[in-house]
Design a protein around this motif. Sequence first.
Motif, PDB file in Angstrom:
ATOM      1  N   ASN A   1     -25.605  11.543  17.385  1.00 22.46           N
ATOM      2  CA  ASN A   1     -26.430  12.149  16.340  1.00 22.46           C
ATOM      3  C   ASN A   1     -26.126  13.630  16.164  1.00 22.46           C
ATOM      4  O   ASN A   1     -26.363  14.193  15.091  1.00 22.46           O
ATOM      5  CB  ASN A   1     -27.914  11.985  16.672  1.00 22.46           C
ATOM      6  N   ALA A   2     -25.619  14.260  17.239  1.00 20.94           N
ATOM      7  CA  ALA A   2     -25.312  15.693  17.179  1.00 20.94           C
ATOM      8  C   ALA A   2     -24.173  16.006  18.136  1.00 20.94           C
ATOM      9  O   ALA A   2     -24.051  15.398  19.206  1.00 20.94           O
ATOM     10  CB  ALA A   2     -26.539  16.532  17.541  1.00 20.94           C
ATOM     11  N   ILE A   3     -23.332  16.950  17.717  1.00 18.57           N
ATOM     12  CA  ILE A   3     -22.243  17.432  18.565  1.00 18.57           C
ATOM     13  C   ILE A   3     -22.403  18.942  18.727  1.00 18.57           C
ATOM     14  O   ILE A   3     -22.513  19.671  17.741  1.00 18.57           O
ATOM     15  CB  ILE A   3     -20.861  17.120  17.957  1.00 18.57           C
ATOM     16  N   ILE A   4     -22.417  19.394  19.974  1.00 19.35           N
ATOM     17  CA  ILE A   4     -22.550  20.822  20.265  1.00 19.35           C
ATOM     18  C   ILE A   4     -21.259  21.294  20.934  1.00 19.35           C
ATOM     19  O   ILE A   4     -20.871  20.763  21.986  1.00 19.35           O
ATOM     20  CB  ILE A   4     -23.755  21.093  21.170  1.00 19.35           C
ATOM     21  N   CYS A   5     -20.620  22.254  20.322  1.00 19.57           N
ATOM     22  CA  CYS A   5     -19.354  22.768  20.836  1.00 19.57           C
ATOM     23  C   CYS A   5     -19.609  24.031  21.658  1.00 19.57           C
ATOM     24  O   CYS A   5     -19.850  25.106  21.102  1.00 19.57           O
ATOM     25  CB  CYS A   5     -18.400  23.085  19.687  1.00 19.57           C
ATOM     26  N   ALA A   6     -19.578  23.891  22.968  1.00 22.48           N
ATOM     27  CA  ALA A   6     -19.706  25.049  23.855  1.00 22.48           C
ATOM     28  C   ALA A   6     -18.296  25.443  24.272  1.00 22.48           C
ATOM     29  O   ALA A   6     -17.913  25.356  25.435  1.00 22.48           O
ATOM     30  CB  ALA A   6     -20.564  24.698  25.062  1.00 22.48           C
ATOM     31  N   THR A   7     -17.516  25.851  23.280  1.00 20.22           N
ATOM     32  CA  THR A   7     -16.065  25.987  23.456  1.00 20.22           C
ATOM     33  C   THR A   7     -15.588  27.425  23.456  1.00 20.22           C
ATOM     34  O   THR A   7     -14.405  27.693  23.263  1.00 20.22           O
ATOM     35  CB  THR A   7     -15.339  25.182  22.372  1.00 20.22           C
ATOM     36  N   GLY A   8     -16.501  28.358  23.635  1.00 19.59           N
ATOM     37  CA  GLY A   8     -16.086  29.710  23.930  1.00 19.59           C
ATOM     38  C   GLY A   8     -15.756  30.588  22.747  1.00 19.59           C
ATOM     39  O   GLY A   8     -16.130  30.311  21.599  1.00 19.59           O
ATOM     40  N   PHE A   9     -14.983  31.622  23.062  1.00 18.77           N
ATOM     41  CA  PHE A   9     -14.761  32.729  22.137  1.00 18.77           C
ATOM     42  C   PHE A   9     -13.275  33.064  22.032  1.00 18.77           C
ATOM     43  O   PHE A   9     -12.467  32.679  22.877  1.00 18.77           O
ATOM     44  CB  PHE A   9     -15.527  33.959  22.621  1.00 18.77           C
ATOM     45  N   ASN A  10     -12.956  33.795  20.982  1.00 19.04           N
ATOM     46  CA  ASN A  10     -11.613  34.336  20.836  1.00 19.04           C
ATOM     47  C   ASN A  10     -11.489  35.522  21.801  1.00 19.04           C
ATOM     48  O   ASN A  10     -12.132  36.551  21.614  1.00 19.04           O
ATOM     49  CB  ASN A  10     -11.376  34.787  19.395  1.00 19.04           C
ATOM     50  N   THR A  11     -10.678  35.359  22.820  1.00 14.31           N
ATOM     51  CA  THR A  11     -10.564  36.397  23.855  1.00 14.31           C
ATOM     52  C   THR A  11      -9.185  37.051  23.859  1.00 14.31           C
ATOM     53  O   THR A  11      -8.722  37.546  24.890  1.00 14.31           O
ATOM     54  CB  THR A  11     -10.857  35.796  25.236  1.00 14.31           C
ATOM     55  N   THR A  12      -8.527  37.073  22.692  1.00 10.86           N
ATOM     56  CA  THR A  12      -7.204  37.680  22.590  1.00 10.86           C
ATOM     57  C   THR A  12      -7.279  39.168  22.286  1.00 10.86           C
ATOM     58  O   THR A  12      -6.260  39.852  22.297  1.00 10.86           O
ATOM     59  CB  THR A  12      -6.382  37.004  21.486  1.00 10.86           C
ATOM     60  N   PHE A  13      -8.471  39.654  21.947  1.00  9.09           N
ATOM     61  CA  PHE A  13      -8.691  41.046  21.541  1.00  9.09           C
ATOM     62  C   PHE A  13      -7.999  41.380  20.219  1.00  9.09           C
ATOM     63  O   PHE A  13      -7.828  42.550  19.887  1.00  9.09           O
ATOM     64  CB  PHE A  13      -8.253  42.028  22.637  1.00  9.09           C
ATOM     65  N   GLN A  14      -7.631  40.344  19.469  1.00  9.15           N
ATOM     66  CA  GLN A  14      -7.059  40.542  18.143  1.00  9.15           C
ATOM     67  C   GLN A  14      -8.209  40.620  17.138  1.00  9.15           C
ATOM     68  O   GLN A  14      -8.864  39.626  16.843  1.00  9.15           O
ATOM     69  CB  GLN A  14      -6.115  39.386  17.789  1.00  9.15           C
ATOM     70  N   LEU A  15      -8.466  41.810  16.616  1.00  8.70           N
ATOM     71  CA  LEU A  15      -9.573  42.004  15.691  1.00  8.70           C
ATOM     72  C   LEU A  15      -9.301  41.288  14.375  1.00  8.70           C
ATOM     73  O   LEU A  15      -8.150  41.175  13.935  1.00  8.70           O
ATOM     74  CB  LEU A  15      -9.796  43.495  15.438  1.00  8.70           C
ATOM     75  N   PRO A  16     -10.344  40.823  13.694  1.00  8.42           N
ATOM     76  CA  PRO A  16     -10.170  40.075  12.441  1.00  8.42           C
ATOM     77  C   PRO A  16     -10.080  40.988  11.222  1.00  8.42           C
ATOM     78  O   PRO A  16     -10.225  40.510  10.098  1.00  8.42           O
ATOM     79  CB  PRO A  16     -11.430  39.211  12.385  1.00  8.42           C
ATOM     80  N   PHE A  17      -9.870  42.272  11.414  1.00  9.36           N
ATOM     81  CA  PHE A  17      -9.764  43.209  10.297  1.00  9.36           C
ATOM     82  C   PHE A  17      -8.731  44.279  10.657  1.00  9.36           C
ATOM     83  O   PHE A  17      -8.416  44.486  11.839  1.00  9.36           O
ATOM     84  CB  PHE A  17     -11.126  43.851   9.988  1.00  9.36           C
TER      85      PHE A  17
END
Length: 569
Positions: A386-402
């Motif tokens: 019925n639900a999927i929860i993604c506890a899959t972390g963060f972008n840890t490359t330190f590459q900023l998105p701007f």
Amino acid sequence: MPLKPDRPPADGRCKFRLGDFAVDEYRPIKVVAIGAGFSGIIAGIRFPQRIPNIDFTIYEKNAGVGGTWYQNKYPGVACDIPSHCYQLTFEENTDWSAFYASGPEILAYIERTVDKYKLMQYIKLQHELIHAHYDEPSAKWHLRLRRPAANSDSATGVHFEEIEDTADILFTGLGGLSRWTWPDIPGLNEYKGTVLHSAQWDESVGDLSKQKVGVIGVGSSAIQMVPALQPKVAHLFNYVRGKTWLASPFAITKLAELTVRDPKGENYSFTDADREAFKDPAYYKTFRHELESDLNSVHPAIIRGSAIQQGAQKAFKENMLKQLAKKSWIADHLVPDFSVGCRRLTPGPGYLNSLTRDNVDFISTPIKRITATGIETINGHHQELNAIICATGFNTTFQLPFPFIGRAGVSLQDVYTPHPITYLSVCVPGFPNWFQALGPNSAVGSGSLLVVIERQIEYAIKATSKLQRERLKSIEVKKEAAQDYDEYIEHYFPTTVYSEKCRSWYKMGKDEGRVAGLWPGSCLHALRVLEHPRWEDFDYEQLHEIKNRFHWLGDGQTYNEKTMTGDRE
């Protein structure tokens, strides 16, 4: 031979003249901080306290303060550092409810601190930095930010506008774990049920009591979420592809002492009597000192092959096997073959116990794809959810998105490829007048991260003070200094368990390679290193056309003498 007074400078510089200012008549300086998490909050307290004649602003992309503690609202969110060590050194809290504080409790602490120090006068919420570049002629940072437009309303939706600002000094506290990522699993977008990321929890998700819920992951978020959800859902399926160590409650001496009072508790809840005792300053100071000393004694465990590392493996394995005895087969898929600490170590109160419950399935078979109705594993089994929860972390490359552009058009993204190169994690060559907290190689494997953040901010403040006091145009770390530090990092980490093969955000989400998340040493080591800046590792530009390094001495007076005001003793 010294130049005669009437002899013109050999390099064609302008003739020297005294400044028309007092030595402590500090020029106005504009400082902009990005982020209102712990880093921005500490900066908001300390910069105005330490720097005179300052124009100070904090821009925060979220609608509230707190950073990761504002953003992460999933069930069970908590700190994995003892509460009394996860607070500001100058802002004590004697009223924590448990040994490991919950996320809402930490957020409330941050909000109280903001109110106490009246920081909202500096903070602009819902202002997201989308572009930054350093302008060499003016020695200023030019910033572009996006915010909701004034004409936004519930009927037409949120419209955005862009604004610009400048800063003499730019300070960023963006956080290494601030940009969450979806898992790279085929079919995720095809799923028709409720899908959430742990860092994007929707509190209106509704009643899950009759729901079949899948949780993907075995990082700290999943480890906290599973025991929080287990009693509330009809059935929980934890999809786990890796292995991880969970710390025994007895890994911390002070927690072991407290656990004697509550042998079944993995996260000791402080009693009214405990909190009353903490009101005694002497008792509280002793308690906190012992706890921090205990926490700072763990570092030798990360040295490869050390006796304490071997002892930790034995103790943690015994504890995990004991708690998983009801479903002992899980241990074969969860207990690691790498050293304790290679991945982020978490106490995980309740996680192992929850895996043994009848309404929880531990699934180690890799996921093949996500369908419209559930998850299919590579063995062909399909589970309706019925639900999927993604506890899959963060972008840890330190590459900023701007874009983040320094001197001569150099991009920070390029400097951070294939791995980040910094100077003591606080600054980067080619990026003058910029300092950061929680940048690459900032986190610590043991000890309190907050005290490291405090020291990083004090470092930035000392540099800002030097720039202002000596009337400098720019301060920039030398490239060779950063290269030397990079060489130190390369030689340090192979002596530790962090360089072993295990997938970790320490290594930018990879099994092997550069350790970019951690400070190359202990927590106390970081504090000692950052305490006294090596100003000889920096290059400087003079603010005025007069290049004499002592032009900042001014007219030979202090401000109080010049104006005949204030203290003249």
